[in-house]
Motif scaffolding. Structure first.
Motif, mmCIF file in Angstrom:
data_model
loop_
_atom_site.group_PDB
_atom_site.id
_atom_site.type_symbol
_atom_site.label_atom_id
_atom_site.label_comp_id
_atom_site.label_asym_id
_atom_site.label_seq_id
_atom_site.Cartn_x
_atom_site.Cartn_y
_atom_site.Cartn_z
ATOM 1 N N GLU A 29 1.055 -1.125 -0.194
ATOM 2 C CA GLU A 29 0.039 -0.093 -0.157
ATOM 3 C C GLU A 29 0.911 1.811 0.105
ATOM 4 O O GLU A 29 0.556 2.106 -0.461
ATOM 5 N N GLY A 30 1.913 0.964 0.355
ATOM 6 C CA GLY A 30 3.155 3.126 0.905
ATOM 7 C C GLY A 30 4.138 1.396 0.126
ATOM 8 O O GLY A 30 4.495 0.646 1.379
ATOM 9 N N TYR A 31 5.698 2.502 0.046
ATOM 10 C CA TYR A 31 6.484 2.019 0.613
ATOM 11 C C TYR A 31 7.619 3.212 0.290
ATOM 12 O O TYR A 31 7.317 3.871 -0.551
ATOM 13 N N ASP A 32 8.621 3.187 0.462
ATOM 14 C CA ASP A 32 9.932 3.880 0.126
ATOM 15 C C ASP A 32 11.675 3.143 0.545
ATOM 16 O O ASP A 32 11.496 1.940 0.748
ATOM 17 N N LEU A 33 12.371 3.501 0.058
ATOM 18 C CA LEU A 33 13.745 3.338 -0.162
ATOM 19 C C LEU A 33 14.876 3.535 0.419
ATOM 20 O O LEU A 33 14.761 5.389 -0.210
ATOM 21 N N LEU A 34 16.014 3.686 0.911
ATOM 22 C CA LEU A 34 17.215 3.706 1.023
ATOM 23 C C LEU A 34 18.365 3.370 -0.329
ATOM 24 O O LEU A 34 18.151 2.070 -0.598
ATOM 25 N N LEU A 35 18.525 3.987 -0.485
ATOM 26 C CA LEU A 35 20.532 3.488 -1.266
ATOM 27 C C LEU A 35 21.371 3.898 -1.266
ATOM 28 O O LEU A 35 21.288 5.458 -0.536
ATOM 29 N N ARG A 36 21.833 3.381 -0.353
ATOM 30 C CA ARG A 36 23.487 3.907 0.751
ATOM 31 C C ARG A 36 24.848 2.797 -0.751
ATOM 32 O O ARG A 36 24.489 2.323 -0.939
ATOM 33 N N ASP A 37 25.115 4.337 -1.283
ATOM 34 C CA ASP A 37 26.849 4.668 -1.345
ATOM 35 C C ASP A 37 27.486 4.386 -0.935
ATOM 36 O O ASP A 37 27.194 5.774 -0.452
ATOM 37 N N GLU A 38 28.987 3.728 -0.197
ATOM 38 C CA GLU A 38 29.569 4.112 0.205
ATOM 39 C C GLU A 38 31.467 3.987 -0.039
ATOM 40 O O GLU A 38 31.448 2.369 0.040
ATOM 41 N N ARG A 39 32.183 4.760 0.190
ATOM 42 C CA ARG A 39 33.275 4.246 -0.215
ATOM 43 C C ARG A 39 34.328 4.830 1.153
ATOM 44 O O ARG A 39 34.896 6.316 1.580
ATOM 45 N N GLN A 40 35.082 4.038 0.758
ATOM 46 C CA GLN A 40 35.907 5.111 2.869
ATOM 47 C C GLN A 40 37.480 4.491 2.343
ATOM 48 O O GLN A 40 37.396 3.031 2.138
ATOM 49 N N LEU A 41 38.547 5.837 2.243
ATOM 50 C CA LEU A 41 39.736 5.051 2.325
ATOM 51 C C LEU A 41 40.369 5.687 3.540
ATOM 52 O O LEU A 41 40.171 6.690 4.043
ATOM 53 N N THR A 42 40.789 4.034 3.584
ATOM 54 C CA THR A 42 41.864 4.299 5.541
ATOM 55 C C THR A 42 43.290 3.824 4.965
ATOM 56 O O THR A 42 44.270 3.261 4.792
ATOM 57 N N LEU A 43 43.793 5.045 5.796
ATOM 58 C CA LEU A 43 45.753 5.537 6.053
ATOM 59 C C LEU A 43 45.909 4.938 7.308
ATOM 60 O O LEU A 43 44.997 5.762 7.625
ATOM 61 N N LYS A 44 46.725 4.403 8.167
ATOM 62 C CA LYS A 44 46.855 3.816 9.049
ATOM 63 C C LYS A 44 48.979 4.533 9.269
ATOM 64 O O LYS A 44 48.936 3.700 8.546
ATOM 65 N N PHE A 45 49.231 5.250 9.718
ATOM 66 C CA PHE A 45 50.210 5.821 10.191
ATOM 67 C C PHE A 45 50.258 5.731 11.268
ATOM 68 O O PHE A 45 49.893 5.240 12.785
ATOM 69 N N GLU A 46 52.098 5.199 11.436
ATOM 70 C CA GLU A 46 52.406 4.294 13.171
ATOM 71 C C GLU A 46 54.104 5.191 13.532
ATOM 72 O O GLU A 46 55.081 4.778 12.607
ATOM 73 N N SER A 47 54.047 6.329 14.130
ATOM 74 C CA SER A 47 55.668 6.361 14.579
ATOM 75 C C SER A 47 56.047 7.278 13.425
ATOM 76 O O SER A 47 57.021 6.815 12.968
#
Length: 168
Positions: A29-47
Motif C-alpha cells: 500500500e505504501g513504500y520507500d527505499l534507501l540507497l546507500r553508496d559508500e567508499r572509504q579510504l583509510t591510511l594508518k600511520f605509526e611512529s
C-alpha cells in the motif's frame, strides 16, 4: 581521487527499477527505499610511517513497505543481478506477513530538496594528499612525550541516500 559522479549514475536506474517493480507488484500500500553508496579510504600511520592502506566500498538498497497494514523491510547489497531486486521485494512482503501493524503515512510525491551531505573537496583528495596530512598529524602526536600512537586518517567518498515517496 575518490570520484563520486559515475557511481550515482550507475545506481540511479536501480532506484527506478525497484520503484517500478514495487508499483507493478501491487503487494504494497505504501513504500520507500534507501540507497546507500559508500567508499572509504583509510591510511594508518605509526611512529611517523605509513603502515597500512585500505579501500572499502559498499552499496546497498533497503526497502520498507506496508502490506496488509503491516510493515516489512528487506535489504540487499547484491546490486549486480536483476533477480536480486525481485528477491528484495519478495523478502519485504514476507517480512510484512510477520511484521507489526503500523499506519505509516507516506508523503505525496514532491521534488526533493538539494542536500549537501558530503564535502566534495575531502572526497576528491588523493592518497598522496591524505598521506601528507596523516604524516604531519602523526609526527605531531609522536612529538608528545610517552606516546606511541596509531593514527588513522579517513576520507569518506560519499554517502548517498534517496528516499522517494510512493506515487499516489
Amino acid at each position: 581521487g575518490l570520484e563520486a559522479g559515475h557511481e550515482e549514475v550507475r545506481l540511479a536506474p536501480m532506484i527506478e527499477r525497484v520503484l517500478q517493480l514495487a508499483k507493478r507488484s501491487d503487494r504494497f500500500e505504501g513504500y520507500d527505499l534507501l540507497l546507500r553508496d559508500e567508499r572509504q579510504l583509510t591510511l594508518k600511520f605509526e611512529s611517523g610511517r605509513l603502515k597500512e592502506t585500505a579501500l572499502r566500498q559498499e552499496a546497498g538498497i533497503n526497502f520498507r513497505g506496508v502490506a496488509g497494514g503491516r510493515v516489512g523491510i528487506a535489504g540487499t547489497t547484491d546490486l549486480g543481478r536483476a533477480e536480486s531486486l525481485d528477491d528484495l521485494l519478495a523478502r519485504a512482503a514476507a517480512s510484512a506477513e510477520q511484521g507489526e501493524e503500523c499506519a505509516l503515512a507516506f508523503p505525496a510525491p514532491s521534488p526533493l530538496p538539494a542536500l549537501a551531505i558530503s564535502d566534495d573537496r575531502a572526497a576528491a583528495m588523493d592518497v598522496e594528499h591524505l598521506a601528507a596530512l596523516g604524516f604531519r598529524a602523526d609526527l605531531e602526536a609522536c612529538a608528545a612525550p610517552d606516546t606511541h600512537p596509531v593514527l588513522p586518517v579517513y576520507a569518506d567518498r560519499r554517502v548517498t541516500a534517496y528516499r522517494p515517496p510512493q506515487e499516489g
